[in-house]
Design an enzyme around this catalytic site. Structure first.
Site, PDB file in Angstrom:
ATOM      1  N   SER A   1       0.868  -1.178   0.000  1.00 35.93           N
ATOM      2  CA  SER A   1       0.000   0.000   0.000  1.00 35.93           C
ATOM      3  C   SER A   1       0.906   1.230   0.000  1.00 35.93           C
ATOM      4  O   SER A   1       1.012   1.953   0.969  1.00 35.93           O
ATOM      5  CB  SER A   1      -0.943  -0.009   1.203  1.00 35.93           C
ATOM      6  OG  SER A   1      -0.253   0.204   2.402  1.00 35.93           O
TER       7      SER A   1
ATOM      8  N   HIS B   1      -3.492  -5.840   2.722  1.00 37.96           N
ATOM      9  CA  HIS B   1      -2.613  -6.889   3.251  1.00 37.96           C
ATOM     10  C   HIS B   1      -3.335  -8.199   3.523  1.00 37.96           C
ATOM     11  O   HIS B   1      -2.738  -9.141   4.039  1.00 37.96           O
ATOM     12  CB  HIS B   1      -1.945  -6.416   4.553  1.00 37.96           C
ATOM     13  CG  HIS B   1      -1.008  -5.269   4.344  1.00 37.96           C
ATOM     14  ND1 HIS B   1      -0.536  -4.499   5.376  1.00 37.96           N
ATOM     15  CD2 HIS B   1      -0.451  -4.769   3.213  1.00 37.96           C
ATOM     16  CE1 HIS B   1       0.272  -3.568   4.896  1.00 37.96           C
ATOM     17  NE2 HIS B   1       0.330  -3.696   3.594  1.00 37.96           N
TER      18      HIS B   1
ATOM     19  N   GLU C   1      -4.618  -2.044   9.359  1.00 40.90           N
ATOM     20  CA  GLU C   1      -3.861  -2.605  10.488  1.00 40.90           C
ATOM     21  C   GLU C   1      -4.508  -2.256  11.829  1.00 40.90           C
ATOM     22  O   GLU C   1      -4.816  -1.096  12.091  1.00 40.90           O
ATOM     23  CB  GLU C   1      -2.421  -2.046  10.482  1.00 40.90           C
ATOM     24  CG  GLU C   1      -1.695  -2.355   9.197  1.00 40.90           C
ATOM     25  CD  GLU C   1      -0.321  -1.683   9.085  1.00 40.90           C
ATOM     26  OE1 GLU C   1       0.202  -1.195  10.108  1.00 40.90           O
ATOM     27  OE2 GLU C   1       0.205  -1.645   7.965  1.00 40.90           O
TER      28      GLU C   1
ATOM     29  N   GLU D   1       1.632  -9.311   7.251  1.00 36.99           N
ATOM     30  CA  GLU D   1       2.458  -8.815   8.354  1.00 36.99           C
ATOM     31  C   GLU D   1       2.345  -9.679   9.598  1.00 36.99           C
ATOM     32  O   GLU D   1       2.717  -9.271  10.703  1.00 36.99           O
ATOM     33  CB  GLU D   1       2.119  -7.349   8.649  1.00 36.99           C
ATOM     34  CG  GLU D   1       2.425  -6.460   7.432  1.00 36.99           C
ATOM     35  CD  GLU D   1       2.367  -4.974   7.718  1.00 36.99           C
ATOM     36  OE1 GLU D   1       1.846  -4.587   8.789  1.00 36.99           O
ATOM     37  OE2 GLU D   1       2.847  -4.198   6.865  1.00 36.99           O
TER      38      GLU D   1
ATOM     39  N   ASP E   1      -3.725   1.612  11.564  1.00 39.04           N
ATOM     40  CA  ASP E   1      -3.279   2.212  10.306  1.00 39.04           C
ATOM     41  C   ASP E   1      -4.423   2.022   9.320  1.00 39.04           C
ATOM     42  O   ASP E   1      -4.707   0.912   8.891  1.00 39.04           O
ATOM     43  CB  ASP E   1      -2.000   1.557   9.789  1.00 39.04           C
ATOM     44  CG  ASP E   1      -1.530   2.192   8.467  1.00 39.04           C
ATOM     45  OD1 ASP E   1      -2.177   3.160   8.009  1.00 39.04           O
ATOM     46  OD2 ASP E   1      -0.529   1.716   7.902  1.00 39.04           O
TER      47      ASP E   1
ATOM     48  N   GLU F   1      -2.862   6.088  12.076  1.00 39.43           N
ATOM     49  CA  GLU F   1      -1.968   6.381  10.945  1.00 39.43           C
ATOM     50  C   GLU F   1      -2.785   6.517   9.661  1.00 39.43           C
ATOM     51  O   GLU F   1      -3.758   5.776   9.465  1.00 39.43           O
ATOM     52  CB  GLU F   1      -0.975   5.220  10.833  1.00 39.43           C
ATOM     53  CG  GLU F   1       0.031   5.333   9.703  1.00 39.43           C
ATOM     54  CD  GLU F   1       0.954   4.107   9.685  1.00 39.43           C
ATOM     55  OE1 GLU F   1       1.268   3.555  10.761  1.00 39.43           O
ATOM     56  OE2 GLU F   1       1.342   3.692   8.592  1.00 39.43           O
TER      57      GLU F   1
ATOM     58  N   ASP G   1       2.027   8.566   7.070  1.00 36.98           N
ATOM     59  CA  ASP G   1       2.881   7.587   6.387  1.00 36.98           C
ATOM     60  C   ASP G   1       2.885   7.925   4.891  1.00 36.98           C
ATOM     61  O   ASP G   1       3.806   8.589   4.403  1.00 36.98           O
ATOM     62  CB  ASP G   1       2.344   6.167   6.663  1.00 36.98           C
ATOM     63  CG  ASP G   1       2.967   5.102   5.775  1.00 36.98           C
ATOM     64  OD1 ASP G   1       4.003   5.366   5.133  1.00 36.98           O
ATOM     65  OD2 ASP G   1       2.416   3.975   5.702  1.00 36.98           O
TER      66      ASP G   1
ATOM     67  N   LYS H   1      10.033   5.057   6.922  1.00 36.53           N
ATOM     68  CA  LYS H   1      10.364   3.847   6.169  1.00 36.53           C
ATOM     69  C   LYS H   1      11.532   4.194   5.245  1.00 36.53           C
ATOM     70  O   LYS H   1      11.342   4.933   4.267  1.00 36.53           O
ATOM     71  CB  LYS H   1       9.170   3.427   5.307  1.00 36.53           C
ATOM     72  CG  LYS H   1       7.941   2.944   6.080  1.00 36.53           C
ATOM     73  CD  LYS H   1       6.749   2.860   5.128  1.00 36.53           C
ATOM     74  CE  LYS H   1       5.597   2.060   5.702  1.00 36.53           C
ATOM     75  NZ  LYS H   1       4.369   2.214   4.868  1.00 36.53           N
TER      76      LYS H   1
ATOM     77  N   HIS I   1       8.602  -1.229   9.374  1.00 37.09           N
ATOM     78  CA  HIS I   1       8.888  -2.243   8.344  1.00 37.09           C
ATOM     79  C   HIS I   1       8.016  -1.955   7.115  1.00 37.09           C
ATOM     80  O   HIS I   1       7.261  -0.984   7.109  1.00 37.09           O
ATOM     81  CB  HIS I   1       8.563  -3.639   8.901  1.00 37.09           C
ATOM     82  CG  HIS I   1       7.105  -3.830   9.201  1.00 37.09           C
ATOM     83  ND1 HIS I   1       6.494  -5.050   9.285  1.00 37.09           N
ATOM     84  CD2 HIS I   1       6.102  -2.927   9.430  1.00 37.09           C
ATOM     85  CE1 HIS I   1       5.212  -4.903   9.543  1.00 37.09           C
ATOM     86  NE2 HIS I   1       4.955  -3.634   9.648  1.00 37.09           N
TER      87      HIS I   1
ATOM     88  N   LYS J   1       6.982  -0.251  14.488  1.00 42.13           N
ATOM     89  CA  LYS J   1       6.006  -1.268  14.077  1.00 42.13           C
ATOM     90  C   LYS J   1       6.703  -2.221  13.116  1.00 42.13           C
ATOM     91  O   LYS J   1       7.312  -1.799  12.133  1.00 42.13           O
ATOM     92  CB  LYS J   1       4.719  -0.662  13.505  1.00 42.13           C
ATOM     93  CG  LYS J   1       4.795   0.053  12.183  1.00 42.13           C
ATOM     94  CD  LYS J   1       3.372   0.280  11.634  1.00 42.13           C
ATOM     95  CE  LYS J   1       3.375   0.743  10.199  1.00 42.13           C
ATOM     96  NZ  LYS J   1       2.052   0.788   9.581  1.00 42.13           N
TER      97      LYS J   1
HETATM   98  P1  PGA Z   1       3.091  -1.253   3.073  1.00 43.05           P
HETATM   99  O1  PGA Z   1       2.186  -1.121   4.366  1.00 43.05           O
HETATM  100  O2  PGA Z   1       4.440  -1.695   3.498  1.00 43.05           O
HETATM  101  O3  PGA Z   1       2.340  -2.269   2.252  1.00 43.05           O
HETATM  102  O4  PGA Z   1       3.102   0.114   2.437  1.00 43.05           O
HETATM  103  C1  PGA Z   1       2.646  -0.627   5.570  1.00 43.05           C
HETATM  104  C2  PGA Z   1       1.950   0.644   5.936  1.00 43.05           C
HETATM  105  O5  PGA Z   1       1.058   1.137   5.208  1.00 43.05           O
HETATM  106  O6  PGA Z   1       2.293   1.205   6.974  1.00 43.05           O
HETATM  107 ZN    ZN Z   2       0.862   2.942   6.784  1.00 43.13          ZN
END
Ligand code: PGA
Ligand code: ZN
Length: 432
Positions: A42, A155, A164, A205, A242, A288, A315, A340, A368, A391
């Site tokens: 995503s 996911h 999430e 995840e 999230d 998030e 994010d 990230k 991650h 996370k």
């Molecule tokens: P992604 O998801 O690694 O698939 O982008 C993680 C997130 O959205 O925080």
């Molecule tokens: Zn996110």
């Protein structure tokens, strides 16, 4: 100081069976660093470019042989002979050779593999653990682990709109105890799901991906799991979301489509009201990507409405990019940043994003990606930066627990000098 002698990348597999890069950097004194690059599902639309071959005859077009050869030829030629501990220079050279805004020439995946492997090689040359090499003598704060125990959205294959649902075991004195609590809640949750006849197969995840219908039902399950495990919700174990709202609407924002929540065609205001309700009803410490990547006006309203009550993490909004974070800071948007490294492409830029957010009083959570490897760099990065939150998925799947296990070792190595961030990790954002 040792000089870079060899750089070698290889196409390996990530946790979804998609190709990614692993890179070795070796210095002339024999120091060695190896790093693997994660990959999102995503992804934010403003992320740096992940270079894939697009050759349909291999891995459905997802091969990374071009990125591998960019490392083994172009980047090796440029960096051979550079001092391996000169991380800022190395990263600057990576950016210069690529020469594009979004790393589309060589690929952010190629750049990040080299950047992280160089850092690990530099740590090895200095005979220091990575967290100490990057964070210095005072790096001793262990982060609160946010365990993503129910997976939805992009996911998982269930109907949950929110991506999430995380447990945040913050009310403990040590990382070890916090991780144990989170893990025991995860196990209690499994028992509850089995009792209800729901699936306990896990998503990308490592969280469960049961066929539950909406967020309230899921959060009620989490509350029950926390209690069944013998912990106090809202005192020892909190919850976090999230939403990845950019995935349920256009990146620009409304209308948002969360049919499972009765929000089929929602405005930003309707989502904000819904978050306010959830924040009233549950011990929610962090939301998030509550709104889309470019819904800056909506984000402003969200922050005005809830920014003093709950951590609001950007994010896909900020994509670890100092320019976008700066816009957020100046407009009073969000109060925390997700970090990230592969969203931006080099370690130095990642550290700059962390520093900017922290020095402005924003919360910082290291993260991650949904496609991971056994690489544990982000665990060291969390302690090096002292950011207080990480996370890394649920307490299942090897590539997820590898990060938590690395944190257990760091805590062990630090001994009595180790500190645990605890609930204050979430206060910074709402009190700043
Ligand atoms: P992604 O998801 O690694 O698939 O982008 C993680 C997130 O959205 O925080
Ligand atoms: Zn996110």
């Amino acid at each position: 100081m040792p000089l870079i002698e060899r750089i070698h990348a290889l196409e390996i597999l990530d946790s979804r069976g998609n190709p990614t890069l692993e890179v070795d950097v070796i210095a002339d004194d024999g120091s060695f660093g190896r790093a693997a690059v994660p990959s999102g599902a995503s992804t934010g639309h403003a992320e740096a470019l992940e270079l894939r071959d697009g050759d349909d005859s291999r891995y459905h077009g997802k091969g990374v042989l071009q990125a591998v050869s960019n490392v083994n030829e172009t980047l090796y030629e440029v960096l051979a002979g550079v001092e391996v501990t000169d991380q800022i220079l190395i990263d600057r050279m990576l950016l210069e050779v690529d020469g594009t805004e979004n790393k589309s020439q060589l690929g952010a995946n190629a750049l990040l593999g080299v950047s992280l492997a160089a850092a690990k090689c530099g740590a090895d040359a200095c005979e220091l653990p990575l967290f100490r090499y990057l964070g210095g003598a005072h790096a001793a704060l262990l982060p609160v682990p946010l365990l993503n125990v129910i997976n939805g959205g992009a996911h998982a294959d269930n109907d949950l709109d929110v991506q999430e649902f995380m447990l945040a075991p913050a009310g403990f004195d040590t990382f070890r105890e916090a991780l144990r609590a989170g893990t025991e809640c995860f196990h209690a949750l499994k028992t509850l799901l089995v009792d209800k006849g729901l699936s306990t197969g896990v998503g990308d995840e490592g969280g469960f991906a049961p066929q539950v219908s909406n967020a309230k039902e899921t959060l009620d399950l989490l509350m029950a799991a926390i209690e069944a495990a013998g912990f106090r919700p809202g005192e020892q174990v909190y919850v976090a979301l999230d939403v990845a709202a950019g995935e349920v609407g256009a990146p620009d924002g409304p209308p948002y489509r969360l049919p499972g929540e009765g929000l089929d065609n929602a405005t930003s205001e309707q989502l904000i009201d819904w978050y306010a309700e959830l924040t009233e009803s549950y011990p929610l410490v962090s939301i998030e990507d509550g709104l889309g990547d470019e819904d800056w006006n909506g984000w402003k309203q969200l922050t005005d409405a809830l920014g003093t009550k709950v951590q609001l993490v950007g994010d896909d909004l900020f994509v670890t990019n100092t320019e976008r974070i700066r816009r957020g800071l100046s407009e009073g948007i969000a109060n925390a940043v997700l970090i990230k490294p592969n969203q931006i492409g080099t370690l130095t830029e990642t550290m700059a994003a962390i520093d900017l957010a922290r020095s402005s009083g924003y919360g910082v959570m290291i993260s991650h990606r949904s496609g991971e490897t056994s690489d544990t760099t982000i665990a060291d990065l969390a302690v090096a930066s002292g950011c207080g939150q990480i996370k890394a998925g649920s307490a299942s799947r090897g590539e997820r627990v590898a990060k938590y296990n690395r944190l257990l070792w760091i805590e062990e190595e630090l001994g009595e000098t180790a500190a645990f961030a605890g609930v204050s990790a979430f206060r910074q954002a709402v009190e700043h």
